[in-house]
Design a protein around this motif. Structure first.
Motif, PDB file in Angstrom:
ATOM      1  N   SER A   2       0.820  -1.214   0.000  1.00 42.31           N
ATOM      2  CA  SER A   2       0.000   0.000   0.000  1.00 42.31           C
ATOM      3  C   SER A   2       0.848   1.257   0.000  1.00 42.31           C
ATOM      4  O   SER A   2       0.421   2.307  -0.486  1.00 42.31           O
ATOM      5  N   TYR A   4       3.349   1.894  -1.861  1.00 43.73           N
ATOM      6  CA  TYR A   4       3.727   2.225  -3.230  1.00 43.73           C
ATOM      7  C   TYR A   4       2.554   2.114  -4.202  1.00 43.73           C
ATOM      8  O   TYR A   4       2.754   2.128  -5.420  1.00 43.73           O
ATOM      9  N   ALA A   5       1.332   2.033  -3.682  1.00 47.25           N
ATOM     10  CA  ALA A   5       0.174   1.756  -4.537  1.00 47.25           C
ATOM     11  C   ALA A   5      -0.025   2.811  -5.610  1.00 47.25           C
ATOM     12  O   ALA A   5      -0.381   2.492  -6.752  1.00 47.25           O
ATOM     13  N   ARG A   6       0.216   4.076  -5.287  1.00 45.86           N
ATOM     14  CA  ARG A   6      -0.060   5.137  -6.259  1.00 45.86           C
ATOM     15  C   ARG A   6       0.909   5.095  -7.440  1.00 45.86           C
ATOM     16  O   ARG A   6       0.533   5.411  -8.566  1.00 45.86           O
ATOM     17  N   GLN A   7       2.184   4.716  -7.218  1.00 47.21           N
ATOM     18  CA  GLN A   7       3.096   4.642  -8.364  1.00 47.21           C
ATOM     19  C   GLN A   7       2.946   3.313  -9.105  1.00 47.21           C
ATOM     20  O   GLN A   7       3.082   3.270 -10.331  1.00 47.21           O
ATOM     21  N   ILE A   8       2.633   2.235  -8.397  1.00 38.89           N
ATOM     22  CA  ILE A   8       2.399   0.953  -9.072  1.00 38.89           C
ATOM     23  C   ILE A   8       1.191   1.051  -9.993  1.00 38.89           C
ATOM     24  O   ILE A   8       1.136   0.406 -11.050  1.00 38.89           O
ATOM     25  N   ALA A   9       0.226   1.895  -9.612  1.00 39.43           N
ATOM     26  CA  ALA A   9      -0.995   2.024 -10.416  1.00 39.43           C
ATOM     27  C   ALA A   9      -0.738   2.672 -11.769  1.00 39.43           C
ATOM     28  O   ALA A   9      -1.553   2.530 -12.688  1.00 39.43           O
ATOM     29  N   LEU A  10       0.376   3.366 -11.919  1.00 40.40           N
ATOM     30  CA  LEU A  10       0.690   3.998 -13.199  1.00 40.40           C
ATOM     31  C   LEU A  10       0.959   2.943 -14.260  1.00 40.40           C
ATOM     32  O   LEU A  10       1.709   1.982 -14.026  1.00 40.40           O
ATOM     33  N   SER A  11       0.392   3.144 -15.450  1.00 38.52           N
ATOM     34  CA  SER A  11       0.613   2.181 -16.531  1.00 38.52           C
ATOM     35  C   SER A  11       2.075   2.141 -16.947  1.00 38.52           C
ATOM     36  O   SER A  11       2.562   1.112 -17.432  1.00 38.52           O
ATOM     37  N   GLY A  14       4.094   0.052 -12.634  1.00 35.13           N
ATOM     38  CA  GLY A  14       3.669  -1.315 -12.367  1.00 35.13           C
ATOM     39  C   GLY A  14       4.527  -2.040 -11.337  1.00 35.13           C
ATOM     40  O   GLY A  14       5.550  -1.539 -10.867  1.00 35.13           O
ATOM     41  N   ALA A  15       4.123  -3.259 -11.009  1.00 32.24           N
ATOM     42  CA  ALA A  15       4.777  -4.032  -9.963  1.00 32.24           C
ATOM     43  C   ALA A  15       6.200  -4.424 -10.334  1.00 32.24           C
ATOM     44  O   ALA A  15       7.085  -4.490  -9.473  1.00 32.24           O
ATOM     45  N   GLN A  18       8.476  -1.627  -9.573  1.00 31.99           N
ATOM     46  CA  GLN A  18       8.655  -1.502  -8.128  1.00 31.99           C
ATOM     47  C   GLN A  18       9.665  -2.524  -7.615  1.00 31.99           C
ATOM     48  O   GLN A  18      10.495  -2.226  -6.749  1.00 31.99           O
TER      49      GLN A  18
END
Length: 327
Positions: A2, A4-11, A14-15, A18
């Motif tokens: 959670s 890093y959720a906002r940057q992982i959500a970027l197309s 992603g994971a 990260q």
């Protein structure tokens, strides 16, 4: 995840990106104004390991731009205090403080252990030392500098040309924060750009910032820049060495004024830059080693010596007398 959720959500991120950040090891040289946003953003983003090099201590005049520090930190080692503050920001990130300045002796080992280097020292000698080593070891270098209200940030080395390809020569005068002043927010802008470029390289975000230079003028908020992917490397340049690397047969010249403070350089000839305009000012044997505080006068003298002598020339940036790092 959670955090890093906002940057992982970027197309674009992603994971997988990260994961690359979490396994990365970077070197940050300098723990001052540029490093303040660099460290906060990269530690916040989840970079796994950071080696932080700085031999200086916090002073009152730093605080308007070196926003990692507080009044209670004055007099304490910058790298150590910055590492402590960043550990409180994100315990996932391990920071190794190195309480000494970068020099040609310690730089190869430090650079050889990391995936990326951030030059936050705002010292042209450190920038060229790092560029030469990063170019040799194929390590990306994100370098920035700002004096007064003007600065630049660029992605060098790795698969891109080196800093020498963009800046093969030095100006007649180098500005400094002490002499010319500097605006705190302008430093923050350049440090944030460094962090963004580093994040893009480590996470594999396109377009690639290596081979790109961004310029900034704070008065008027003007950005500029260009790509330099095809810039040729200069055929001839002057490299830096440490005073401890002086050989017995070197011709050593100290270009500092007699009363100028700084580390001693025993058995050196005391000359000025203008003396090198004369053809007779040259070594009879061995290598020419030219030393001054910042390296600028050494560079200027080397350019004059090169006009009438084709031997090996090395430069030394002696810096100031180092303060004790123990509490």
């Amino acid at each position: 995840m959670s955090r890093y959720a906002r940057q992982i959500a970027l197309s674009e991120f992603g994971a997988a990106a990260q994961d690359r950040l979490g396994s990365a090891h970077i070197l940050v040289v300098g723990a001052g104004g540029l490093a303040a946003p660099v460290l906060q953003y990269l530690v916040g983003a989840g970079v796994g390991r950071i080696t932080l090099m700085d031999g200086d201590r916090v002073s009152l005049s730093n605080l308007h731009r070196q926003t990692l520090f507080r009044m209670t930190d004055i007099g304490l080692p910058k790298a150590e205090i910055a590492a402590t503050h960043m550990a409180a920001l994100n315990p996932d990130c391990t920071i190794f403080p190195v309480l000494e300045p970068l020099d040609p002796l310690n730089a190869p080992d430090q650079v050889g252990e990391v995936d990326l280097v951030l030059d936050c020292a705002d010292s042209f000698a450190a920038s060229y030392i790092l560029s030469d080593i990063c170019s040799t070891l194929n390590v990306p270098l994100i370098s920035a500098s700002i004096v007064g209200t003007s600065g630049y940030c660029g992605g060098f080395c790795g698969h891109a040309p080196s800093l020498r390809a963009v800046f093969p020569d030095l100006p007649d005068r180098l500005g400094s924060c002490d002499a010319d002043g500097v605006l705190g927010p302008a430093v923050g802008v350049m440090g944030a750009l460094q962090a963004q470029m580093a994040l893009a390289v480590l996470a594999g975000i396109e377009p690639d910032p290596l081979g790109q230079l961004v310029t900034f003028e704070a008065i008027g908020n003007r950005f500029g820049g260009f790509r330099f992917d095809g810039a040729p490397e200069p055929e001839d340049g002057f490299g830096f060495m440490a005073a401890a690397q002086i050989a017995p047969d070197d011709w050593v010249v100290d270009l500092r004024a007699a009363q100028e403070a700084g580390p001693a350089l025993p058995n050196a000839h005391r000359l000025g830059v203008a003396d090198f305009d004369h053809p007779h000012t040259r070594p009879q044997t061995g290598r020419a080693v030219l030393a001054c505080r910042s390296g600028l006068r050494s560079w200027q003298a080397a350019c004059r010596l090169r006009r009438h002598w084709g031997g090996e020339i090395a430069l030394i940036a002696l810096g100031d007398v180092q303060k004790e790092t123990a509490r």
